[in-house]
Design a protein around this motif. Structure first.
Motif, PDB file in Angstrom:
ATOM      1  N   UNK A  12     -19.459  -9.223  -9.990  1.00 15.55           N
ATOM      2  CA  UNK A  12     -18.001  -8.431 -10.384  1.00 15.55           C
ATOM      3  C   UNK A  12     -17.161  -9.890 -10.904  1.00 15.55           C
ATOM      4  N   UNK A  13     -16.984 -10.700 -11.794  1.00 12.83           N
ATOM      5  CA  UNK A  13     -15.870 -11.258 -12.036  1.00 12.83           C
ATOM      6  C   UNK A  13     -14.545  -9.969 -12.191  1.00 12.83           C
ATOM      7  N   UNK A  14     -13.146 -10.337 -11.442  1.00 13.99           N
ATOM      8  CA  UNK A  14     -12.223 -10.052 -11.507  1.00 13.99           C
ATOM      9  C   UNK A  14     -11.104 -10.228 -12.716  1.00 13.99           C
ATOM     10  N   UNK A  15     -10.603  -9.725 -13.778  1.00 16.37           N
ATOM     11  CA  UNK A  15      -9.828 -10.203 -14.066  1.00 16.37           C
ATOM     12  C   UNK A  15      -8.300  -9.555 -14.599  1.00 16.37           C
ATOM     13  N   UNK A  16      -7.703  -9.970 -14.959  1.00 18.12           N
ATOM     14  CA  UNK A  16      -6.349  -9.404 -15.235  1.00 18.12           C
ATOM     15  C   UNK A  16      -6.544  -8.106 -16.332  1.00 18.12           C
ATOM     16  N   UNK A  17      -6.964  -8.224 -17.177  1.00 18.50           N
ATOM     17  CA  UNK A  17      -7.759  -7.277 -18.645  1.00 18.50           C
ATOM     18  C   UNK A  17      -8.806  -7.036 -18.558  1.00 18.50           C
ATOM     19  N   UNK A  18      -9.733  -7.415 -17.858  1.00 19.70           N
ATOM     20  CA  UNK A  18     -11.483  -7.342 -17.788  1.00 19.70           C
ATOM     21  C   UNK A  18     -12.260  -7.885 -16.688  1.00 19.70           C
ATOM     22  N   UNK A  19     -13.416  -7.055 -16.035  1.00 26.67           N
ATOM     23  CA  UNK A  19     -14.039  -7.048 -15.004  1.00 26.67           C
ATOM     24  C   UNK A  19     -15.058  -7.368 -15.691  1.00 26.67           C
ATOM     25  N   UNK A  20     -16.435  -8.504 -15.830  1.00 25.77           N
ATOM     26  CA  UNK A  20     -17.526  -8.928 -16.009  1.00 25.77           C
ATOM     27  C   UNK A  20     -18.705  -8.601 -15.415  1.00 25.77           C
ATOM     28  N   UNK A  21     -19.804  -7.583 -15.557  1.00 22.86           N
ATOM     29  CA  UNK A  21     -20.578  -7.225 -14.350  1.00 22.86           C
ATOM     30  C   UNK A  21     -21.941  -8.469 -14.930  1.00 22.86           C
ATOM     31  N   UNK A  22     -22.882  -8.326 -13.494  1.00 18.96           N
ATOM     32  CA  UNK A  22     -23.723  -9.235 -14.285  1.00 18.96           C
ATOM     33  C   UNK A  22     -25.140  -8.149 -12.840  1.00 18.96           C
ATOM     34  N   UNK A  23     -25.915  -8.538 -13.103  1.00 17.37           N
ATOM     35  CA  UNK A  23     -26.910  -7.609 -12.533  1.00 17.37           C
ATOM     36  C   UNK A  23     -28.323  -9.135 -11.896  1.00 17.37           C
ATOM     37  N   UNK A  86      -8.103  -9.727  -6.151  1.00 21.04           N
ATOM     38  CA  UNK A  86      -9.221  -9.517  -6.434  1.00 21.04           C
ATOM     39  C   UNK A  86      -9.698  -8.909  -4.781  1.00 21.04           C
ATOM     40  N   UNK A  87      -9.177  -9.507  -3.936  1.00 19.33           N
ATOM     41  CA  UNK A  87      -9.280  -8.749  -2.421  1.00 19.33           C
ATOM     42  C   UNK A  87      -9.365  -6.947  -2.665  1.00 19.33           C
ATOM     43  N   UNK A  88      -8.037  -7.014  -3.183  1.00 21.36           N
ATOM     44  CA  UNK A  88      -7.462  -5.447  -2.880  1.00 21.36           C
ATOM     45  C   UNK A  88      -8.399  -4.421  -4.396  1.00 21.36           C
ATOM     46  N   UNK A  89      -9.104  -5.214  -4.501  1.00 21.68           N
ATOM     47  CA  UNK A  89     -10.089  -4.778  -5.861  1.00 21.68           C
ATOM     48  C   UNK A  89     -11.464  -4.806  -5.064  1.00 21.68           C
ATOM     49  N   UNK A  90     -11.593  -5.626  -4.393  1.00 20.97           N
ATOM     50  CA  UNK A  90     -13.208  -5.161  -3.751  1.00 20.97           C
ATOM     51  C   UNK A  90     -12.731  -4.431  -2.713  1.00 20.97           C
ATOM     52  N   UNK A  91     -12.063  -3.841  -2.204  1.00 24.03           N
ATOM     53  CA  UNK A  91     -11.741  -2.596  -0.717  1.00 24.03           C
ATOM     54  C   UNK A  91     -11.675  -1.592  -1.880  1.00 24.03           C
ATOM     55  N   UNK A  92     -10.530  -1.359  -2.562  1.00 24.51           N
ATOM     56  CA  UNK A  92     -10.858  -0.229  -3.510  1.00 24.51           C
ATOM     57  C   UNK A  92     -12.423   0.444  -4.074  1.00 24.51           C
ATOM     58  N   UNK A  93     -13.113  -0.664  -4.155  1.00 24.53           N
ATOM     59  CA  UNK A  93     -14.300  -0.851  -5.076  1.00 24.53           C
ATOM     60  C   UNK A  93     -15.212  -0.049  -3.435  1.00 24.53           C
TER      61      UNK A  93
END
Length: 150
Positions: A12-23, A86-93
């Motif tokens: 996951x690449x967390x941006x201000x506008x979009x979140x990119x996801x790879x698998x 990004x840390x806060x977003x990852x904690x929420x996830x």
């Protein structure tokens, strides 16, 4: 991958506008682009943000055994506002999924992704549409490679 369970992982690449996801593939060899999710910046403490809910759904749908979130540290190694976000977003996830969520240094991932897309002739609006996914691929592939080296 020594010490890690077999199975797909999401990058996951967390941006201000979009979140990119790879698998990744189940053997943890190759990361591929998956999707770009709009970032949900609402601050309702009682609601799960839509981007987090979508990533949680992707974890389930892809039977992922883990999530690797890019941590955008500065070139000096210091953490700025983007890394704190990004840390806060990852904690929420991490509270929304039943799999491990790890942070991985993503210095230069977007720069590398942008360069690789440009080398393939993907520029402008088309590039903006996929650069977040490409950055997520860079983050996940770097993490997978590091796991194999251990």
């Amino acid at each position: 991958m020594t010490g890690s369970p077999r199975g797909r992982r999401l990058g996951v690449d967390v941006g201000k506008v979009r979140v990119g996801v790879a698998v990744s593939d189940p053997d943890g060899i190759l990361a591929t682009p998956l999707v770009t999710v709009p970032r949900d910046l609402t601050t309702d403490a009682d609601a799960v943000p839509a981007d987090i809910a979508e990533i949680a759904r992707l974890v389930t749908d892809n039977e992922a055994v883990g999530v690797v979130v890019g941590l955008p540290v500065r070139l000096t190694g210091a953490e700025g506002p983007a890394a704190i976000d990004a840390r806060a977003w990852a904690d929420t996830l991490a509270r929304a999924v039943a799999v491990p969520v790890v942070l991985s240094d993503e210095r230069m991932s977007t720069v590398v992704a942008t360069r690789r897309l440009a080398e393939r002739g993907v520029r402008g609006r088309k590039q903006r549409a996929v650069v977040d996914q490409a950055a997520a691929v860079e983050i996940l592939q770097s993490w997978l490679n590091a796991q194999r080296r251990q």
